[in-house]
Design a protein around this motif. Sequence first.
Motif, mmCIF file in Angstrom:
data_model
loop_
_atom_site.group_PDB
_atom_site.id
_atom_site.type_symbol
_atom_site.label_atom_id
_atom_site.label_comp_id
_atom_site.label_asym_id
_atom_site.label_seq_id
_atom_site.Cartn_x
_atom_site.Cartn_y
_atom_site.Cartn_z
ATOM 1 N N SER A 1 -28.296 -20.655 23.128
ATOM 2 C CA SER A 1 -29.779 -21.041 23.022
ATOM 3 C C SER A 1 -30.056 -22.352 23.260
ATOM 4 N N SER A 2 -30.940 -23.035 22.914
ATOM 5 C CA SER A 2 -31.383 -24.622 23.003
ATOM 6 C C SER A 2 -29.825 -25.240 22.780
ATOM 7 N N GLY A 3 -29.217 -24.915 22.027
ATOM 8 C CA GLY A 3 -27.763 -25.200 21.505
ATOM 9 C C GLY A 3 -26.906 -25.468 22.902
ATOM 10 N N ALA A 4 -27.080 -24.488 23.692
ATOM 11 C CA ALA A 4 -26.525 -24.122 25.022
ATOM 12 C C ALA A 4 -26.666 -25.741 25.828
ATOM 13 N N VAL A 5 -28.027 -26.023 25.993
ATOM 14 C CA VAL A 5 -28.505 -27.255 26.888
ATOM 15 C C VAL A 5 -27.908 -28.279 26.076
ATOM 16 N N LEU A 6 -27.918 -28.285 24.685
ATOM 17 C CA LEU A 6 -27.357 -29.687 24.061
ATOM 18 C C LEU A 6 -25.791 -29.848 24.459
ATOM 19 N N ALA A 7 -25.091 -28.526 24.473
ATOM 20 C CA ALA A 7 -23.644 -28.585 24.755
ATOM 21 C C ALA A 7 -23.502 -29.104 26.237
ATOM 22 N N LEU A 8 -24.345 -28.638 27.188
ATOM 23 C CA LEU A 8 -24.262 -29.017 28.497
ATOM 24 C C LEU A 8 -24.510 -30.473 28.661
ATOM 25 N N GLU A 9 -25.216 -31.068 27.952
ATOM 26 C CA GLU A 9 -25.792 -32.415 28.017
ATOM 27 C C GLU A 9 -24.728 -33.271 27.634
ATOM 28 N N ALA A 10 -23.952 -32.739 26.355
ATOM 29 C CA ALA A 10 -22.728 -33.226 25.928
ATOM 30 C C ALA A 10 -21.572 -33.572 26.713
ATOM 31 N N VAL A 11 -21.516 -32.687 27.465
ATOM 32 C CA VAL A 11 -20.132 -32.419 28.504
ATOM 33 C C VAL A 11 -20.833 -33.551 29.513
ATOM 34 N N ALA A 12 -21.920 -33.484 29.955
ATOM 35 C CA ALA A 12 -22.299 -34.297 31.218
ATOM 36 C C ALA A 12 -22.232 -35.687 30.801
ATOM 37 N N ARG A 13 -22.361 -36.043 29.672
ATOM 38 C CA ARG A 13 -22.234 -37.329 28.874
ATOM 39 C C ARG A 13 -21.027 -37.861 28.575
ATOM 40 N N GLY A 14 -19.956 -36.911 28.790
ATOM 41 C CA GLY A 14 -18.572 -37.452 28.664
ATOM 42 C C GLY A 14 -17.651 -36.918 27.367
ATOM 43 N N SER A 15 -18.375 -35.928 26.572
ATOM 44 C CA SER A 15 -17.722 -35.415 25.361
ATOM 45 C C SER A 15 -16.709 -34.706 25.779
ATOM 46 N N ALA A 16 -15.441 -34.889 24.943
ATOM 47 C CA ALA A 16 -14.046 -34.235 25.231
ATOM 48 C C ALA A 16 -14.250 -32.718 25.433
ATOM 49 N N VAL A 17 -14.516 -32.079 26.294
ATOM 50 C CA VAL A 17 -14.483 -30.729 26.411
ATOM 51 C C VAL A 17 -13.876 -30.016 27.619
ATOM 52 N N SER A 18 -13.044 -28.956 27.351
ATOM 53 C CA SER A 18 -12.120 -28.660 28.380
ATOM 54 C C SER A 18 -12.643 -27.439 28.993
ATOM 55 N N ALA A 19 -13.475 -26.891 28.468
ATOM 56 C CA ALA A 19 -14.245 -25.532 28.921
ATOM 57 C C ALA A 19 -15.214 -25.376 28.087
ATOM 58 N N LEU A 20 -16.204 -24.813 28.559
ATOM 59 C CA LEU A 20 -17.810 -24.765 28.108
ATOM 60 C C LEU A 20 -18.442 -23.346 28.251
ATOM 61 N N ALA A 21 -18.820 -22.539 27.338
ATOM 62 C CA ALA A 21 -19.448 -21.351 27.428
ATOM 63 C C ALA A 21 -21.048 -21.600 26.840
ATOM 64 N N LEU A 22 -21.839 -21.097 27.566
ATOM 65 C CA LEU A 22 -23.227 -21.179 27.214
ATOM 66 C C LEU A 22 -23.823 -19.828 27.016
ATOM 67 N N TYR A 23 -24.691 -19.531 26.087
ATOM 68 C CA TYR A 23 -25.332 -18.228 26.177
ATOM 69 C C TYR A 23 -26.824 -18.647 26.055
ATOM 70 N N LEU B 1 -18.983 -21.073 31.612
ATOM 71 C CA LEU B 1 -19.415 -19.680 31.648
ATOM 72 C C LEU B 1 -20.908 -19.677 31.067
ATOM 73 N N VAL B 2 -21.674 -19.141 31.988
ATOM 74 C CA VAL B 2 -23.025 -19.087 31.555
ATOM 75 C C VAL B 2 -23.471 -17.503 31.387
ATOM 76 N N GLY B 3 -23.760 -17.091 30.044
ATOM 77 C CA GLY B 3 -23.828 -15.776 29.637
ATOM 78 C C GLY B 3 -25.480 -15.446 29.478
ATOM 79 N N CYS B 4 -25.689 -14.262 29.793
ATOM 80 C CA CYS B 4 -26.923 -13.818 29.459
ATOM 81 C C CYS B 4 -26.981 -12.134 29.177
ATOM 82 N N GLY B 5 -28.136 -11.793 28.610
ATOM 83 C CA GLY B 5 -28.132 -10.313 28.041
ATOM 84 C C GLY B 5 -28.919 -9.603 29.154
#
Length: 221
Positions: free
Chosen positions: A49-71, A168-172
């Motif tokens: 949900s909106s946590g997906a946008v926060l996660a995306l923003e974190a990776v864009a700002r340099g958080s140490a993430v090797s793979a990102l899944a968004l739902y 990964l961008v998931g939706c129902g």
Amino acid sequence: MTSVSPTTTAGAAVTAGGDHPLYDVQREIDDLDAVIERVGGPVLLLGMSSGAVLALEAVARGSAVSALALYEPPFVVDGTRPPLPADYVDRVQAAVVRGNAAEALTYFLTVGLAMPDEAVAGMRHTPVWAAWEAAAPTLPYDGQVMAGTMSGRPLPADRWRSVNVPVLVGCGSAGETYMANGAKELASHGDNYTLHALPGQNHNVDPRALAPVLTAFFTGS
């Protein structure tokens, strides 16, 4: 590889470091970075949900993430539902300042989530309503996380250009059309994005349906 999951419930995106009169999305990311440092990054990151946008923003700002899944990041990129008013966050914040949690929550549900008035009226008589009212002071934060992405216009082309990890961008398939359209548009932003529609799922995704998709993505199987 460690996995971390920032999520939001009823729009309540509150920092692990506590509430603060002057909210800043960067503090959310700082908290996430502290967790990543603690567990030893880089990590596999899931946002919903909106946590997906926060996660995306974190990776864009340099958080140490090797793979990102968004739902189902709740983007509004077309006319399939009304966009958020320009003063949405201000109106939610004003209700919170007045101490009217019910008003803030009702506005979030009817305008932020575009739920019918009658559905919201019925929810007021359920046990979850009191818990959601208690979280109402954090609703303006959710609006700031989503800023500019629920306008009914295409997503900003450059906002997440620095995201170069697999996403990964998931939706129902049984969910809201506007969320599916937003997921499709985000997934078109680069070759590192993959769209996956989960059959029969909606925004309240069944973990048993989501888990094997995440496992396959994160393990590359």
